[in-house]
Design an enzyme around this catalytic site. Structure first.
Site: not given
Length: 277
Positions: A85, A101, A153, A171, A214, A216, A241
Site C-alpha cells: 500500500s 504483513g 509501510w 513493531n 506496539d 513502532d 511513536r
C-alpha cells in the site's frame, strides 16, 4: 502535480485530473486478484512514468500521459498474508517499494526495481533471515527472527549526496506475546540506513528495543544539516511513536540527541548504541 495535472491513487485505481477544472483525464483500474486491501498511500513518479503498489502484492508502472500499463511485477506473497500500500519512491535508477504483513508473523522488507523494466535489483529484509545475519543474536532463534515483523509501510527518505536511503520499521511479532521473543528483536522499531545501489545496511538505530507496546518506528525520518559543537554535521531526526525524539549523524548513525517530546513512563532512560553491518 506536474504541468497542471494532479495524479492520485486509491486502492487498485490511479487517476489523472486537470488541476484547474477537476476534469478526469484518465482512470486506470488494476484487475485485482484479491488479497488484503488496506488503503493506498500514493504513487511515485519519474519523468513520464508513474509507480503504484496494489493490495494484491504488485508494483505497477503506468505512462503518465495516458495511464496505460507499462509493466507489473509481483513484490510479495498473498499466501503469507502480505499486502502492498505504500507510495513507491524513485531514487536514481531504483524504484523502492515496501510491503506490509500487518500482524501475520512474517518478515518486513523493501525492494528496488528497475524503473524501465521492473526487474528486481535487490531486496533488503528488516529482520534477520538466518543465523549469522546482522542482528540475529538479538532473537531467540532463526524461526523467530525470520518471521519477526518490522514492516515497511511508510515511504523511505533519501539522501542523494550519500546515496543512502533511510528505512523506518514497524513493531516485532508476535505483537503482545513478547515473552516468546527475548532480546532486542533487531531491526524492528528502528531507523535503518541502507545503500541505495547495493541494498546493504550501513547502520541501524533502534528506538524501542524489545517493543512490548506496539510502538513502532515507522514515523518519517527528517534530514537536515546543522552545526554540533561548532562542527557541520549531516543529521537525521525522528519523533518515534514511543514518545522519544532522536537526532543521529546520518553518515555514521552516531547518537547526538535523545529526549522526550511527550510525557512517558514506560522507560527508565536512554542508552547509546548503534548497529552496523
Amino acid at each position: 502535480m506536474i504541468d497542471g495535472v494532479i495524479y492520485l491513487s486509491t486502492e487498485d485505481n490511479a487517476f489523472a485530473v486537470d488541476a484547474r477544472t477537476g476534469r478526469e483525464l484518465w482512470h486506470y483500474i488494476w484487475p485485482s486478484s484479491g488479497g488484503r486491501h488496506n488503503g493506498n498511500k500514493g504513487m511515485g513518479m519519474s519523468g513520464n512514468f508513474l509507480f503504484l503498489e496494489t493490495g494484491d502484492c504488485h508494483l505497477v508502472s503506468l505512462n503518465r500521459e495516458d495511464g496505460k500499463l507499462r509493466w507489473s511485477k509481483s513484490i510479495c506473497d498473498l499466501d503469507q498474508f502480505y499486502f502492498a500500500s505504500v507510495a513507491p519512491v524513485v531514487v536514481g535508477n531504483h524504484v523502492i517499494a515496501g510491503v506490509s504483513g500487518d500482524d501475520s508473523d512474517v518478515g518486513g522488507y523493501i525492494e528496488a526495481h528497475d524503473p524501465e523494466t521492473g526487474e528486481l535489483q535487490w531486496r533488503f529484509y528488516t529482520v534477520p533471515q538466518k543465523k549469522g545475519d546482522p542482528g540475529s543474536e538479538s532473537w531467540p532463534n532463526e524461526d523467530m527472527s525470520s518471521h519477526g515483523g518490522g514492516m515497511t509501510w511508510v515511504p523511505i527518505t533519501y539522501d542523494p549526496d550519500l546515496k543512502m536511503i533511510y528505512v523506518t520499521t514497524g513493531n516485532p511479532q508476535p505483537v503482545i506475546a513478547y515473552a516468546n521473543r527475548k532480546g532486542d528483536d533487531l531491526y524492528t522499531c528502528s531507523l535503518i540506513a541502507v545503500n541505495a545501489d547495493s541494498g546493504k545496511m550501513a547502520w541501524a538505530f533502534q528506538s524501542s528495543p524489545h517493543d512490548t507496546h506496539d510502538w513502532d518506528s515507522t514515523q518519517t525520518a527528517i534530514l537536515f544539516d546543522a552545526a554540533i559543537n561548532g562542527q557541520p554535521r549531516k543529521l537525521v531526526a525522528q519523533a518515534a511513536r514511543n514518545g522519544k525524539f532522536f537526532v543521529l549523524d546520518r553518515v555514521t548513525g552516531k547518537w547526538i540527541v535523545s529526549t522526550d517530546f511527550v510525557k512517558t513512563n514506560w522507560s527508565l532512560g536512554y542508552r547509546s548504541e548503534e548497529h552496523t553491518s
